[in-house]
Design an enzyme around this catalytic site. Structure first.
Site, PDB file in Angstrom:
ATOM      1  N   PRO A  68       0.850  -1.195   0.000  1.00 21.75           N
ATOM      2  CG  PRO A  68      -0.022  -1.050   2.159  1.00 21.75           C
ATOM      3  CD  PRO A  68       0.736  -1.956   1.238  1.00 21.75           C
ATOM      4  CG  HIS A  69       2.014   2.771  -3.265  1.00 23.48           C
ATOM      5  ND1 HIS A  69       1.632   1.486  -3.557  1.00 23.48           N
ATOM      6  CD2 HIS A  69       1.868   3.470  -4.404  1.00 23.48           C
ATOM      7  CE1 HIS A  69       1.271   1.404  -4.827  1.00 23.48           C
ATOM      8  NE2 HIS A  69       1.397   2.605  -5.361  1.00 23.48           N
ATOM      9  CB  ALA A  70      -0.457   7.542  -0.446  1.00 25.09           C
TER      10      ALA A  70
END
Length: 149
Positions: A68-70
């Site tokens: 998961p990343h942003a």
């Protein structure tokens, strides 16, 4: 580029308590707050950024790895956190297997190339089944760091 450039022992959580994707995302985001990467006031907005990215396509890879990343204005320095789940969590992975190693990336908005490079490094790691299995079974942060060297 090496994964360890972005990961510190303070951002490795050995025994994730969350059982759902939502619980794990929140738990992992809190690691960034505790290590000063993210302000506590920005936690909810950062989590929303992670969910927005998840809507584009799930970040569950294969063989028990999720990323998961942003990329967001809330983060000034690209950072990585790693959470290990003994039971695994459903991250809608490509192979339908639960994810046990959760690599969460917090990247500044302007770090597109660097962000993609780090994603690629972690994705390559997901193909090293033996290494992934070793990381899943370690007992200490130091063992994790040694395996990632």
């Amino acid at each position: 580029m090496e994964i360890l450039e972005y990961l510190s022992k303070n951002r490795i959580k050995m025994n994730l308590e969350g059982r759902s994707k939502a619980e794990v995302i929140k738990e992992m985001a809190q690691v960034f707050v505790k290590d000063g990467i993210l302000s506590a006031d920005d936690l909810d907005e950062f989590i929303s950024s992670i969910y927005e990215r998840e809507k584009l396509s799930p970040t569950g890879m294969q063989d028990g790895v999720a990323i998961p990343h942003a990329r967001t204005h809330l983060v000034k320095k690209m950072s990585l956190a790693l959470g290990i789940s003994k039971t695994g969590v459903d991250f809608d992975s490509m192979d339908d297997e639960p994810s046990k190693l959760i690599f969460m990336i917090a990247a500044p908005e302007n770090a597109k190339g660097e962000h993609l490079d780090l994603l690629a490094e972690i994705a390559k790691l997901s193909f090293e089944e033996e290494l992934v299995e070793k990381i899943e079974s370690v007992e200490t942060v130091e063992e994790v760091l040694n395996l990632l060297k």
